[in-house]
Design a protein around this motif. Structure first.
Motif, short mmCIF file in Angstrom:
data_model
loop_
_atom_site.label_atom_id
_atom_site.label_comp_id
_atom_site.label_asym_id
_atom_site.label_seq_id
_atom_site.Cartn_x
_atom_site.Cartn_y
_atom_site.Cartn_z
N VAL A 170 -7.31 -13.02 -30.86
CA VAL A 170 -6.43 -13.10 -32.04
C VAL A 170 -7.22 -12.68 -33.28
O VAL A 170 -8.32 -13.18 -33.52
CB VAL A 170 -5.88 -14.53 -32.19
N ALA B 201 -12.67 -21.90 -36.10
CA ALA B 201 -12.65 -23.37 -36.13
C ALA B 201 -11.76 -23.90 -35.01
O ALA B 201 -12.04 -24.92 -34.39
CB ALA B 201 -12.16 -23.86 -37.49
N VAL B 202 -10.68 -23.18 -34.75
CA VAL B 202 -9.79 -23.56 -33.65
C VAL B 202 -10.50 -23.34 -32.32
O VAL B 202 -10.46 -24.18 -31.42
CB VAL B 202 -8.49 -22.73 -33.69
N LEU C 194 -1.42 -19.21 -31.61
CA LEU C 194 -1.65 -17.91 -30.97
C LEU C 194 -2.89 -17.95 -30.08
O LEU C 194 -2.93 -17.34 -29.01
CB LEU C 194 -1.76 -16.82 -32.04
N VAL C 195 -3.91 -18.67 -30.54
CA VAL C 195 -5.11 -18.83 -29.71
C VAL C 195 -4.75 -19.58 -28.42
O VAL C 195 -5.18 -19.20 -27.33
CB VAL C 195 -6.22 -19.57 -30.49
N VAL D 277 -8.16 -29.12 -38.92
CA VAL D 277 -8.01 -28.02 -37.96
C VAL D 277 -8.18 -28.56 -36.54
O VAL D 277 -7.42 -28.22 -35.63
CB VAL D 277 -9.04 -26.90 -38.23
N THR E 56 -10.47 -18.74 -38.02
CA THR E 56 -9.80 -19.07 -36.76
C THR E 56 -10.79 -19.57 -35.72
O THR E 56 -10.42 -20.24 -34.76
CB THR E 56 -9.03 -17.83 -36.25
N TYR F 169 -2.53 -9.35 -33.73
CA TYR F 169 -2.32 -10.11 -34.97
C TYR F 169 -3.48 -9.87 -35.94
O TYR F 169 -4.12 -10.81 -36.43
CB TYR F 169 -2.18 -11.61 -34.70
N ASN G 77 -2.44 -19.33 -36.19
CA ASN G 77 -3.39 -18.85 -35.18
C ASN G 77 -3.78 -19.93 -34.17
O ASN G 77 -4.18 -19.62 -33.05
CB ASN G 77 -4.65 -18.30 -35.86
N THR G 78 -3.66 -21.18 -34.57
CA THR G 78 -3.91 -22.26 -33.62
C THR G 78 -3.00 -22.09 -32.41
O THR G 78 -3.42 -22.22 -31.26
CB THR G 78 -3.65 -23.63 -34.28
N ASP H 297 -1.47 -18.90 -47.95
CA ASP H 297 -1.47 -17.88 -46.90
C ASP H 297 -2.63 -18.09 -45.95
O ASP H 297 -2.52 -17.94 -44.73
CB ASP H 297 -1.57 -16.48 -47.51
N PHE H 298 -3.76 -18.44 -46.54
CA PHE H 298 -4.99 -18.63 -45.75
C PHE H 298 -4.84 -19.79 -44.75
O PHE H 298 -5.10 -19.64 -43.56
CB PHE H 298 -6.15 -18.90 -46.72
N ARG I 28 -2.26 -19.23 -42.05
CA ARG I 28 -2.73 -18.31 -41.00
C ARG I 28 -3.53 -19.08 -39.93
O ARG I 28 -3.35 -18.86 -38.73
CB ARG I 28 -3.60 -17.21 -41.61
N ILE I 29 -4.39 -19.98 -40.37
CA ILE I 29 -5.16 -20.77 -39.39
C ILE I 29 -4.20 -21.61 -38.54
O ILE I 29 -4.35 -21.71 -37.32
CB ILE I 29 -6.18 -21.68 -40.10
N THR J 168 -3.48 -11.47 -44.11
CA THR J 168 -2.80 -11.46 -45.40
C THR J 168 -3.32 -12.53 -46.34
O THR J 168 -3.06 -12.52 -47.51
CB THR J 168 -1.30 -11.71 -45.20
N GLY J 169 -4.04 -13.49 -45.78
CA GLY J 169 -4.42 -14.63 -46.60
C GLY J 169 -5.69 -14.41 -47.39
O GLY J 169 -6.50 -13.53 -47.09
N ARG J 170 -5.84 -15.23 -48.38
CA ARG J 170 -7.09 -15.23 -49.12
C ARG J 170 -8.15 -15.84 -48.23
O ARG J 170 -7.90 -16.80 -47.51
CB ARG J 170 -6.97 -16.11 -50.37
#
Lengths: 402, 642
Positions: free
Chosen positions: A388, A272-273, B382-383, B339, A270, A393, B379-380, B371-372, B375-376, A397-399
């Motif tokens: 986050v 990266a965002v 949510l951030v 991303v 995250t 949050y 989260n984009t 899933d991975f 999630r990103i 759950t992800g790999r």
């Protein structure tokens, strides 16, 4: 363009009345006002009554576009490879540090010089070696930098500025105020700006009127509009200071670097965002040079993304097309003014305390940073500061990416 | 000045010191104009805001340029609504529940291509599509499973469904009723935008006229029985994905919107009974400020366009929209750049004040999200909501010289180009496949040429191209396994209402029950009615001239050869962002632009000819063989078979 007559204008008073009714008679300008991390007040809505304040913020950005920058530690074994990769991916400026203190600067610079890089030397030794190699090099000399990175007991050597200026041809950028370390240690945006003002004035006093050209290095954190406003305020304050110091050739280059403290240690993808957000913020704020953080340490994919982000923002998102794109926005103008005023007041406090060197030596800086760290820890603990994946949050759950 | 002459800064008040010299740079930028034809200046100043009404606008007041609600995100942020669905109802349900637990706020259901086109999963024509680009739904049992454990009275559900809108909406209503949730409590959106299907997305089933009647029927039903549910999502997204620029997307979407307003009025509804439940759906591309301006201009234009209908309810003029970040902008190489792209687009969407948002995953040019990566993507948002501070103030860019000027430019471009022409041609429904497609085709071709020549940079494709493939895990759907699971479930009686493809369905679709002012029928009767619809996939033998279907008419074209849905006809649906991405990745060639999956998809889309219903109507023949499921065919096919 003719607009439909049935679409009548609304006044701020009408807006307040309607929201007051929605809020069960609470005043929206009180009930919905929020504070930014640096303490500025943000209202729920702005209009022309909160417009630009005089000429101070007119044209706070002299040019569109930025220089893509990356820091390379010459003490690292793979410094040359890393720098070469960075150049290949469009990094235009390499900021050189040497944590080992023994690196072969000349060899490094000569190996890369043919590729047309601009080097930014953070100490006189690197500056001297780079210039001897006839590289395109500017200085980023800052005698106060060590004070921003850790508590120091040694006296601050302000004469280093004079030596740096002697090294470079007249008019070439040699000096920097690097305030980014303060943010990493708990300082806020207002302290960064005040530090910039106080540092320039202190060094001006110590070096008999040497000012010429400066660079200021600021960290871009997570709050988009506060950081945009900070960068705009930095330029406005620089203009004010140059005017007061009566410097004809005065100019200030604003260098933005992502705030490492804003990245999370868990769920690092995250980041990266977050790194992207910091870069966008710097671009919107009008930074002249931008350094994007790798989102998960020095892995291949993280380094690559930190470099290609510049091209994505320039070539695909057109963020370098227009100078100061938020200029005139009532909210941004108001925030810029609030931060500039607050920074000026903080600067005056430092001056009252005897100047920056004394501010550091008496421990006032450290208590200020400690206060910031405590406030941040408390906010994280009570959830008022959300990260986050860290305190909200948190379910991963992800790999994990390989 | 010497050091000794320095002023005593400690005594100087901020207002006592002057600013630096003003800097003015106000010329034209030395670059090509935007794809919309707007010339950007190097900088904008106060004069660029003059002549606009921006100083008179407030959030929550017409024309809603600064946002449809008074306080916007300051009190309630946008809904994080991730479009998702794959494989079986069980797997999609598990995915939804995981996402909801991790911060998602609303559901957006992606159906597979078979469901979009009205086929059951065991139909031979859709063997390759089942569960691939969305969830396969054949029956009430599937819908029940899909929403298992998800309280539909509290969950806003968006469903991307157009051609097969009637059975899917009916199944949703029944699934809710079985949870004890009455239709009037349901919130969400059904896409129900058939016009753009004819133009770009291609999962239509019936010809335009009966399709528009279905749209009107859905308006009538939802306005009477589902007052909190958006009866349509008027979509520009797929136009931008197919190549349209922001102004073309805006123009055609609003023109479609006007057509739906007319359809509602023709269905006998007062404008205020259905217009407040019209919603929109825009794509958000990489030119962030253009996208912000587009959303602001869209609200302004919609308020202006609705004024002649003289709505009494101000919500009728209020454009509310869902946005999705651009699938076209994603690349199949160097995927971590996606991303950044998605972040920039998401930021633009929320600065433009969208009501809900989907953010694409970094791997969506390769496959469905893992899933991975999901999630990103989540989260984009949510951030942005929880860390960036942008929710504090409504319309933070309000007053920006650049944005206000661009808003007016976007409005002018739209008004100057497409809208008047649409009116001249008699509305969007009457020229499907004709002029409506031309604008974005031309733009698309020009854009691809610029990418191929390197003039337009796409990072990772024609600039900074990586030496090796990305090492990201991708989700692979085993289509055969999905079909096998569904087949065994069916044998076990799980899908009680699903029938094998050979089953004989009622001959023709029936209109939904005439809506009443209020739903006064007992719930059991309503449920029975909905179930009847749920069990009866629409009959596809509507005639190509839009007249009511009849066996005699259908028998007239028994010579028509129905092509399978694989190959070309399946590719027609490639403008669907979900299906496009995964499929195209494997077909990327060495050409720079073809490495961009979306570009490839757009190119494929440009090869096809849209069915021109008007031309086939001259034969008065139905375009399909009796007893077969629907096929879309081009003018060439119809002519040769006639």
């Amino acid at each position: 363009m003719k607009q439909d007559a049935r679409l009548r204008a609304a006044t701020r008073e009408e807006w307040r009345e309607r929201v007051r009714a929605e809020l069960e008679d609470e005043d929206p300008d009180v009930e919905l006002a929020r504070r930014t991390p640096a303490g500025a007040v943000a209202l729920a809505v702005y209009g022309p009554e909160k417009g630009p304040v005089g000429d101070r913020y007119e044209g706070v950005r002299p040019d569109a576009g930025w220089v893509a920058t990356e820091t390379v530690d010459l003490g690292d074994d793979d410094a040359a490879t890393r720098a070469s990769d960075a150049r290949r991916l469009g990094i235009e400026s390499l900021r050189l540090v040497d944590t080992s203190g023994r690196a072969d600067v000349a060899g490094f610079v000569e190996a890369l010089d043919g590729a047309g890089a601009r080097f930014v030397a953070t100490c006189p030794r690197i500056l001297e070696a780079a210039l001897r190699s006839h590289a395109t090099c500017v200085g980023a000399i800052d005698p106060f930098r060590a004070s921003t990175l850790a508590p120091v007991s040694a006296p601050i050597d302000l004469a280093v500025d004079a030596r740096a200026i002697e090294l470079v041809p007249a008019g070439v950028l040699a000096l920097e105020v690097d305030a980014s370390g303060l943010r990493e240690r708990g300082g806020d945006a207002v302290l960064e700006l005040a530090w910039f003002l106080a540092s320039v004035v202190e060094r001006f006093r110590a070096n008999a009127g040497i000012a010429l050209r400066y660079a200021v290095r600021l960290a871009t954190g997570r709050d988009v509009f506060e950081e945009v406003a900070k960068l705009r305020a930095a330029r406005a304050l620089a203009g004010t200071l140059g005017h007061m110091l009566e410097q004809e050739r005065w100019s200030v280059e604003i260098r933005a670097v992502g705030l490492r403290l804003a990245l999370a240690e868990v769920d690092t993808a995250t980041n990266a965002v977050r790194a992207s957000s910091q870069a966008v913020t710097a671009a919107l704020g009008g930074a002249d040079a931008i350094e994007v953080l790798p989102f998960e340490g020095a892995t291949g994919r993280a380094l690559r993304l930190s470099r290609t982000t510049h091209a994505v923002l320039r070539d695909e998102a057109w963020l370098d097309a227009v100078a100061d794109p938020t200029g005139g926005a009532w909210y941004v103008e108001d925030l810029t003014d609030q931060l500039a005023r607050a920074a000026w007041e903080r600067f005056r406090d430092i001056e009252r305390a005897g100047g920056l060197a004394r501010f550091v030596a008496t421990g006032a800086l450290e208590s200020c940073l400690a206060e910031g760290r405590s406030a941040r820890d408390a906010a994280l603990a009570d959830g008022s500061l959300v990260v986050v994946g860290v305190n909200r949050y948190t379910e991963t759950t992800g790999r994990a990416g390989r | 000045m010497s050091a000794n002459d320095l002023p005593d800064f400690a005594s100087l008040d901020f207002d006592d010191v002057a600013g630096g010299p003003p800097w003015v740079l106000h010329g034209r930028r030395d670059s090509s104009p935007t794809p919309e034809g707007i010339e950007l200046l190097a900088a904008y100043g106060p004069s660029d805001r003059e002549g606009t009404s921006s100083t008179d606008w407030m959030p929550g007041f017409a024309p809603y340029v600064r946002g449809p609600y008074t306080t916007m995100y300051a009190r309630r942020p946008w809904t994080v609504r991730q479009y998702a669905g794959f494989s079986t109802a069980e797997e999609s349900n598990a995915f939804y529940r995981k996402n909801l637990a991790a911060g998602q706020r609303g559901l957006s259901i992606a159906f597979d291509l078979a469901t979009h086109r009205g086929y059951d999963s065991d139909h031979e024509r859709v063997a390759g599509d089942v569960g691939m680009a969305g969830v396969a739904i054949d029956s009430i049992e599937d819908m029940r499973i899909l929403f298992d454990g998800i309280p539909l009275d509290r969950m806003s559900v968006s469903m991307t469904m157009n051609g097969a809108v009637l059975p899917i909406l009916a199944l949703y209503v029944v699934a809710a009723e079985e949870q004890g949730v009455a239709p009037e409590k349901l919130t969400g959106t059904i896409q129900n935008d058939i016009l753009k299907e004819f133009m770009v997305r291609n999962t239509y089933i019936y010809p335009p006229a009966p399709s528009m009647r279905i749209v009107g029927d859905v308006f009538r039903y939802t306005s009477a029985c589902m007052p909190r549910f958006n009866s349509i999502s008027i979509s520009g997204y797929h136009m931008q994905e197919a190549g349209a620029t922001a102004d073309v997307e805006l123009a055609y979407t609003l023109a479609d919107g006007l057509e739906y307003v007319r359809a509602g009025i023709e269905a006998g509804l007062d404008v205020d009974r259905f217009a407040p439940r019209l919603s929109f759906f825009f794509a958000i591309g990489m030119n962030a400020f253009m996208e912000v301006a587009k959303l602001r201009a869209a609200r302004l234009l919609w308020a202006e366009l609705m004024a002649p209908f003289e709505p009494k309810d101000e919500r009728s003029s209020m454009l509310r929209t869902h946005c999705q970040t651009s699938g076209w902008s994603l690349t199949a190489t160097d995927v971590w750049n996606n991303v950044v792209r998605t972040h920039v687009e998401a930021l633009a969407a929320v600065l433009g004040h969208t009501q809900s948002l989907h953010t694409n995953s970094l791997d969506e040019a390769l496959a469905l999200p893992t899933d991975f990566s999901a999630r990103i993507a989540r989260n984009t948002q949510l951030v942005l909501q929880d860390e960036s501070g942008i929710c504090r103030t409504a319309d933070p860019l309000g007053g920006s010289y650049y944005v206000e000027r661009l808003t007016q430019e976007a409005r002018r471009e739209e008004l100057g180009s497409t809208s008047p022409r649409s009116k001249e041609l008699g509305g969007m429904a009457r020229h499907r496949g004709g002029p409506a497609e031309a604008p974005h085709r031309g733009v698309r071709r020009a854009r691809e040429a610029r990418i191929d020549s390197g003039e337009r940079v796409i990072v990772g494709v024609n600039k900074h191209r990586p030496d090796r493939a990305d090492d990201v895990p991708v989700l692979k759907i085993d289509n055969a396994a999905v079909r096998a699971r569904r087949s065994s479930a069916s044998k076990l009686g799980r899908s009680a209402t699903a029938r094998p493809s050979s089953a004989r369905w009622p001959r023709s679709p029936r209109s939904p029950p005439e809506p009443r002012a209020t739903c006064s029928r007992p719930r059991s009767r309503r449920r029975a009615s909905a179930r009847r619809w749920a069990r009866c996939p629409p009959r596809w033998n509507a005639c190509s001239d839009g007249t009511a279907p009849s066996r005699a008419c259908c028998a007239a074209c028994t010579r028509t050869r129905c092509p399978p849905t694989t190959g070309r006809s399946r590719r027609r649906a490639s403008a669907s962002p979900r299906s496009r991405s995964a499929r195209d990745a494997s077909r990327a060639s060495s050409s720079p632009s073809s490495a961009r999956t979306a570009t490839t998809a757009a190119r494929r889309s440009s090869r096809r000819r849209s069915p021109t219903w008007a031309s086939t109507s001259t034969s008065g023949r139905c375009s399909r063989r009796p007893g077969r499921r629907p096929v879309r065919r081009s003018r060439t096919t119809c002519t040769s078979s006639a």
